[in-house]
Design an enzyme around this catalytic site. Structure first.
Site, short mmCIF file in Angstrom:
data_model
loop_
_atom_site.label_atom_id
_atom_site.label_comp_id
_atom_site.label_asym_id
_atom_site.label_seq_id
_atom_site.Cartn_x
_atom_site.Cartn_y
_atom_site.Cartn_z
N GLY A 150 1.18 -1.01 0.07
CA GLY A 150 0.05 -0.13 -0.04
C GLY A 150 0.69 0.91 -0.04
O GLY A 150 2.00 1.49 0.71
N GLY A 152 -1.04 4.58 0.55
CA GLY A 152 -2.05 5.62 1.29
C GLY A 152 -1.46 6.59 1.58
O GLY A 152 -1.84 7.82 1.08
N GLU A 153 -0.65 7.20 2.57
CA GLU A 153 0.08 7.50 3.26
C GLU A 153 0.93 8.09 3.82
O GLU A 153 1.66 8.85 4.13
CB GLU A 153 -0.65 7.74 5.12
CG GLU A 153 -2.13 7.26 5.48
CD GLU A 153 -2.93 8.64 4.71
OE1 GLU A 153 -2.18 9.79 5.37
OE2 GLU A 153 -4.01 8.43 4.18
#
Length: 189
Positions: A150, A152-153
């Protein structure tokens, strides 16, 4: 509506949750994305006005499936971090307990003039442990079989800290409160 009123409206005394983990994950591996942020800031020595002039982000997010979307995600995260580090503040009004900037007209966010060119480097190496069949006996393809992680952030989390460190390197002033505003710098300049 408060949470208590919501429970009363649905005639429930509370909420119970239960979560389970299959426990078959190999404790020798952690599947996280990693990144590093580098930036240059310019701080006016008389006014404390701060501008980010260059920004580079390097991210290891496993195999990159869509490079354009991944780059956009990271650029957006860095812009969010610039806002967090230098602009965004929403104090409470002490007499009412309400947020002082209750609309976007009062809330400062980065605009084009606040954002430099952001250089993004995606390593694009598939995670070797996550690459392969899903392991359930089928040959279905999923993100695990691709070696993707991932992202995402990862663009947001370290970018404000990188700006804070760059301000420290430029001025010798360590500001431990965000946003890094003129008043926090000028008292030390």
């Amino acid at each position: 509506m408060t949470f208590g009123r919501l429970l009363a409206a649905v005639d429930s005394p509370g909420i119970t949750t239960l979560a389970e983990s299959p426990g078959d994950a190999d404790p020798g591996y952690v599947h996280h994305s990693f990144g590093a942020h580098f930036c240059e800031v310019r701080v006016d020595r008389f006014t404390g006005d701060t501008h980010v002039t260059r920004f580079t982000t390097v991210a290891d997010v496993g195999r990159v499936i869509n490079s354009r979307a991944a780059r956009s995600q990271l650029v957006g995260g860095v812009i969010f971090g610039i806002g967090h580090a230098l602009l965004e503040e929403n104090p409470l009004e002490l007499d009412t307990g309400r947020l002082a900037s209750s609309t976007l007209a009062d809330y400062l966010v980065p605009v084009n003039a606040d954002v430099p060119d952001i250089d993004v480097h995606l390593l694009g190496r598939p995670d070797p442990v996550l690459t392969g069949p899903l392991g359930d006996g089928s040959e279905d393809v999923g993100t695990r079989s691709l070696g993707a992680l991932g992202l995402g952030e990862i663009g947001t989390v370290g970018s404000a800290a990188a700006i804070g460190n760059a301000v420290y390197n430029a001025t010798g002033i360590r500001v431990r409160d965000v946003p890094i505003t003129l008043d926090k710098l000028i008292e030390h300049l």
